[in-house]
Design an enzyme around this catalytic site. Structure first.
Site, mmCIF file in Angstrom:
data_model
loop_
_atom_site.group_PDB
_atom_site.id
_atom_site.type_symbol
_atom_site.label_atom_id
_atom_site.label_comp_id
_atom_site.label_asym_id
_atom_site.label_seq_id
_atom_site.Cartn_x
_atom_site.Cartn_y
_atom_site.Cartn_z
ATOM 1 N N CYS A 285 21.470 -16.437 49.131
ATOM 2 C CA CYS A 285 21.409 -16.509 50.622
ATOM 3 C C CYS A 285 22.566 -15.760 51.247
ATOM 4 O O CYS A 285 22.618 -15.581 52.464
ATOM 5 C CB CYS A 285 21.424 -17.978 51.052
ATOM 6 S SG CYS A 285 23.075 -18.731 51.037
ATOM 7 N N HIS B 287 29.481 -6.128 36.032
ATOM 8 C CA HIS B 287 28.850 -7.417 35.740
ATOM 9 C C HIS B 287 29.412 -8.534 36.597
ATOM 10 O O HIS B 287 29.310 -9.713 36.242
ATOM 11 C CB HIS B 287 29.015 -7.755 34.245
ATOM 12 C CG HIS B 287 28.284 -6.786 33.363
ATOM 13 N ND1 HIS B 287 28.640 -6.556 32.054
ATOM 14 C CD2 HIS B 287 27.232 -5.969 33.615
ATOM 15 C CE1 HIS B 287 27.833 -5.651 31.524
ATOM 16 N NE2 HIS B 287 26.967 -5.270 32.444
ATOM 17 N N VAL C 123 34.439 -9.490 33.490
ATOM 18 C CA VAL C 123 34.351 -10.331 34.696
ATOM 19 C C VAL C 123 35.717 -10.964 34.996
ATOM 20 O O VAL C 123 35.860 -11.679 35.978
ATOM 21 C CB VAL C 123 33.255 -11.415 34.526
ATOM 22 C CG1 VAL C 123 31.884 -10.753 34.373
ATOM 23 C CG2 VAL C 123 33.540 -12.347 33.354
ATOM 24 N N ASP C 124 36.729 -10.672 34.126
ATOM 25 C CA ASP C 124 38.049 -11.258 34.381
ATOM 26 C C ASP C 124 38.791 -10.434 35.437
ATOM 27 O O ASP C 124 38.346 -9.346 35.805
ATOM 28 C CB ASP C 124 38.866 -11.363 33.070
ATOM 29 C CG ASP C 124 39.228 -10.011 32.455
ATOM 30 O OD1 ASP C 124 38.959 -9.794 31.269
ATOM 31 O OD2 ASP C 124 39.796 -9.153 33.182
ATOM 32 N N CYS D 17 25.791 -18.255 45.870
ATOM 33 C CA CYS D 17 24.551 -19.028 45.938
ATOM 34 C C CYS D 17 23.529 -18.447 44.961
ATOM 35 O O CYS D 17 23.302 -17.238 44.940
ATOM 36 C CB CYS D 17 24.004 -18.959 47.377
ATOM 37 S SG CYS D 17 22.355 -19.625 47.528
ATOM 38 N N CYS E 129 22.369 -23.300 52.063
ATOM 39 C CA CYS E 129 20.913 -23.463 51.851
ATOM 40 C C CYS E 129 20.571 -24.519 50.819
ATOM 41 O O CYS E 129 19.400 -24.695 50.469
ATOM 42 C CB CYS E 129 20.284 -22.122 51.462
ATOM 43 S SG CYS E 129 20.662 -21.655 49.757
#
Ligand code: BV8
Ligand code: ZN
Length: 248
Positions: free
Chosen positions: A131, A119, A101-102, A127, A151
């Site tokens: 949304c 990932h 995720v880096d 969110c 939202c």
């Protein structure tokens, strides 16, 4: 080791379509903690993964989860890509399928269109109620727990937690690519998280050569045509030097 590198280089040179599949190990030499390494700095050792990297854990204690990710973001803001990321960046037509995720592949110069983040990414918040609202955060000064301006649900990192589905479009692209290539470079992964790890079996059963680079053997060592034990930051520049690699 030399013999293994020579065998792997010959395999890559003969391949017409190559892709890379990476995990936390490719970022370890940059100083980013891995998930399951035996060393004490492995992330999970200090935290309960199912508490922190899951929707249940987030709902139970959103503040702690956000603080943990912001600690990881701050760590990421202070490090740089290593020799492995930079070696890959020399091949603009090589697709990077990554569980990470880096953003170290992006910072090394890999074209983001060629990075499939299975990932998600820690560089954005989204969110929690899906949304559609999302925004990029500054890794060094990411905001604490807050509400979606659209939202009012909680905002959370735009990554995939345990028990959450992978982004459909990215997953489909990765599956199609792994069934089409004839060589997959598997770098720095324990291959213990599914469905991501299943891509190695998909590539293998489609006839691809599997070249594994890892500091130790893993659950997929038996799928390797060549397994080179060592650090990817040192091995990838040696392995790829002077070769031409493309996923197309
Ligand atoms: C899904 C983002 C279905 C978060 C991550 C019960 C309920 C639900 C699902 C499951 C369940 N039981 C099992 C599952 C499936 C589950 C799973 O696989 N669990 C595992 C633990 C068994 N999978 C999921 O939940 C997935 N979703 O199944 O959804 C679904 C479908 C439809 C609708 C609803 C639901 C989602 C999984 C994604 C989880 N998120 N990351 C975050 O970052 O906080 S996973 C996390 O693990 C990271 O992404 C990481 O990349 C990944 C895999 O780990 P590795 O990258 O391999 O890292 P690791 O530390 O393990 O290994 C590092 C390796 O590098 C080692 O081998 C080491 O030797 C090597 N190394 C170290 N240094 C170096 C090196 N190598 C080379 N050089 C070096 N210098
Ligand atoms: Zn929202």
């Amino acid at each position: 080791m030399e013999r293994q590198i020579k065998r792997a280089r010959d395999m890559i040179a003969r391949a017409t379509t190559v892709a890379a599949f990476s995990g936390a190990g490719i970022s370890a030499e940059s100083g980013i903690a891995t998930f399951r390494d035996s060393e004490t700095h492995a992330l999970w050792k200090r935290f309960d993964p199912l508490k922190l990297a899951s929707p249940e854990g987030f709902i139970e204690d959103p503040e702690t989860v956000i603080d943990w990710y912001n600690w990881r973001r701050e760590q990421l803001s202070e490090v740089s890509p290593n020799g492995g990321h930079l070696a890959f960046a020399r091949y603009p037509d090589l697709v990077q399928i990554t569980q990470n995720v880096d953003d170290l592949l992006e910072r090394a110069g890999v074209n983001s269109d060629h990075i499939y983040h299975l990932h998600g990414t820690i560089t954005k918040d989204r969110c929690h109620s899906r949304c559609g609202y999302e925004e990029t955060v500054d890794l060094a000064t990411a905001p604490g727990l807050r509400h979606c301006p659209h939202c009012n649900a909680f905002m959370r990192p735009a990554l995939v937690w345990f028990g959450e589905p992978l982004p459909e479009a990215v997953w489909h692209k990765a599956e199609v690519l792994c069934s089409r290539i004839n060589c997959l470079l598997v770098v720095g992964t324990s291959a213990s998280v599914y469905p991501a790890a299943g891509l190695i079996e998909i590539a293998k059963s489609s006839g691809a050569h599997i070249i594994i680079i890892n500091t130790q053997s893993s659950g997929v060592s038996d799928l390797a045509d060549v397994e080179i034990i060592g650090r990817s930051g040192e091995l990838l520049p040696l392995l790829l030097e002077g070769l031409s690699l493309s996923s197309y």
